[in-house]
Design a protein around this motif. Structure first.
Motif, PDB file in Angstrom:
ATOM      1  N   VAL A  73     -31.972  -3.424  28.003  1.00 45.59           N
ATOM      2  CA  VAL A  73     -30.536  -3.675  27.879  1.00 45.59           C
ATOM      3  C   VAL A  73     -30.041  -2.826  26.722  1.00 45.59           C
ATOM      4  O   VAL A  73     -30.343  -3.099  25.563  1.00 45.59           O
ATOM      5  CB  VAL A  73     -30.212  -5.163  27.605  1.00 45.59           C
ATOM      6  N   SER A  75     -26.815  -0.764  24.643  1.00 44.66           N
ATOM      7  CA  SER A  75     -25.498  -1.208  24.187  1.00 44.66           C
ATOM      8  C   SER A  75     -24.404  -0.969  25.220  1.00 44.66           C
ATOM      9  O   SER A  75     -23.441  -1.736  25.292  1.00 44.66           O
ATOM     10  CB  SER A  75     -25.140  -0.530  22.867  1.00 44.66           C
ATOM     11  N   ILE A  78     -24.171  -3.917  27.648  1.00 48.73           N
ATOM     12  CA  ILE A  78     -23.762  -5.188  27.047  1.00 48.73           C
ATOM     13  C   ILE A  78     -22.299  -5.498  27.359  1.00 48.73           C
ATOM     14  O   ILE A  78     -21.928  -6.649  27.596  1.00 48.73           O
ATOM     15  CB  ILE A  78     -23.983  -5.156  25.519  1.00 48.73           C
ATOM     16  N   TRP A  79     -21.463  -4.466  27.412  1.00 49.98           N
ATOM     17  CA  TRP A  79     -20.032  -4.662  27.590  1.00 49.98           C
ATOM     18  C   TRP A  79     -19.602  -4.523  29.051  1.00 49.98           C
ATOM     19  O   TRP A  79     -18.418  -4.589  29.353  1.00 49.98           O
ATOM     20  CB  TRP A  79     -19.268  -3.663  26.719  1.00 49.98           C
ATOM     21  N   TYR A  84     -22.954  -9.442  34.331  1.00 47.42           N
ATOM     22  CA  TYR A  84     -23.389 -10.786  33.955  1.00 47.42           C
ATOM     23  C   TYR A  84     -23.343 -11.727  35.167  1.00 47.42           C
ATOM     24  O   TYR A  84     -24.127 -12.676  35.262  1.00 47.42           O
ATOM     25  CB  TYR A  84     -22.512 -11.347  32.841  1.00 47.42           C
ATOM     26  N   PHE A  97     -34.276  -5.306  24.310  1.00 43.94           N
ATOM     27  CA  PHE A  97     -33.154  -4.726  23.581  1.00 43.94           C
ATOM     28  C   PHE A  97     -33.678  -3.696  22.584  1.00 43.94           C
ATOM     29  O   PHE A  97     -34.831  -3.766  22.157  1.00 43.94           O
ATOM     30  CB  PHE A  97     -32.377  -5.825  22.841  1.00 43.94           C
ATOM     31  N   GLY A 102     -27.572  -5.649  19.460  1.00 44.74           N
ATOM     32  CA  GLY A 102     -27.417  -5.679  20.906  1.00 44.74           C
ATOM     33  C   GLY A 102     -27.851  -7.003  21.494  1.00 44.74           C
ATOM     34  O   GLY A 102     -27.169  -7.566  22.363  1.00 44.74           O
ATOM     35  N   LYS A 103     -28.955  -7.514  21.045  1.00 42.39           N
ATOM     36  CA  LYS A 103     -29.463  -8.798  21.543  1.00 42.39           C
ATOM     37  C   LYS A 103     -28.485  -9.930  21.231  1.00 42.39           C
ATOM     38  O   LYS A 103     -28.188 -10.773  22.087  1.00 42.39           O
ATOM     39  CB  LYS A 103     -30.829  -9.095  20.920  1.00 42.39           C
ATOM     40  N   PHE A 106     -25.222  -9.560  23.354  1.00 45.45           N
ATOM     41  CA  PHE A 106     -25.480  -9.878  24.758  1.00 45.45           C
ATOM     42  C   PHE A 106     -25.542 -11.388  24.972  1.00 45.45           C
ATOM     43  O   PHE A 106     -24.938 -11.927  25.901  1.00 45.45           O
ATOM     44  CB  PHE A 106     -26.785  -9.221  25.206  1.00 45.45           C
TER      45      PHE A 106
END
Length: 255
Positions: A73, A75, A78-79, A84, A97, A102-103, A106
């Protein structure tokens, strides 16, 4: 133990390292985007490992829920809020990650979106092969600032321009990476730093480090990305080249 490792066609620079570290297993490395070919390879594997949390993981979680699924995963993903909901995280075994920031981000977003994460989570920072980056001593009297990124809003170009305005006239920013956000063009012009903010022609990935050799600083003002070590995210590598790095975003401070 058969492992299928999938990576995007444009992101193959670190595949030799994957092959080296996992050579004790029956490893298949692919970048195929053909659904039939991917299904065939996935059926033959025990572990499905993706370099990105993308449509491939969506496919695996839907059609191969009984397989062990692992994904990086980064960065950027993540967005991507739609993933999701698209990915069945109950079928994911592990997420990797590249930073603590980042972790944390998320997991915070997953909680807000009511996505339950029961999989194992690991942080494995990207490594640097020092043999690839010979050190050089900074030359006196030169003040070239490199920015290796696309012209987009995530890279926080306005902050870079404000920094440039506060520096003496001899400092210039040289940027490669291409234009992604057209609205930035008039914004840049308003700063009246045309001769000091220089956008250069794109440089092939395998020539980026050669391009960096006459630069003295590398500036990163990105709001989220720059955690991986692909050719367009060269901040860690430049440290080992002897180039002074200027990480000036909250994301870097928390990484």
């Amino acid at each position: 133990m058969k492992i299928l490792f999938h990576y995007p066609q444009w992101g193959n620079r670190w595949i030799p390292y994957i092959e080296r570290e996992l050579n004790r297993y029956d490893l298949t490395v692919t970048s195929t985007e053909d659904s039939k070919e991917l299904a065939r390879l996935s059926e033959e594997a025990d572990i499905l490992f993706s370099a990105w949390l993308n449509e491939i993981v969506v496919f695996w979680s839907k059609y191969f829920p009984d397989k062990k699924i692992i994904s990086y995963v980064r960065s950027y993903e993540i967005w991507k809020l739609d993933f999701y909901k698209k990915i069945d995280f109950q079928k994911i075994n592990a997420l990797i990650f590249v930073s603590s920031f980042g972790k944390k981000a998320f997991n915070q977003l997953a909680k807000k979106l009511n996505v339950k994460l029961k999989c194992r989570q690991y942080i494995i920072p990207n490594g640097i092969d020092l043999k690839e980056f010979p050190y050089r001593t900074k030359r006196a009297g030169t003040n070239k600032i490199a920015m290796v990124c696309a012209l987009n809003l995530v890279k926080n170009i306005p902050l870079a321009l404000q920094i440039l305005m506060r520096l003496p006239e001899e400092y210039k920013i040289h940027l490669i990476g291409g234009l992604q956000e057209v609205s930035l063009i008039p914004y840049i012009r308003n700063f009246k730093v045309k001769d000091r903010f220089i956008t250069e022609d794109p440089v092939p990935k395998d020539k980026v480090y050669e391009w960096l050799m006459d630069k003295d600083f590398i500036l990163s003002t990105s709001t989220t990305t720059v955690f991986c070590i692909l050719s367009l995210t060269t901040r860690p590598e430049s440290v080992f080249r002897g180039i002074i790095t200027l990480p000036l975003s909250p994301a870097h401070a928390r990484a």
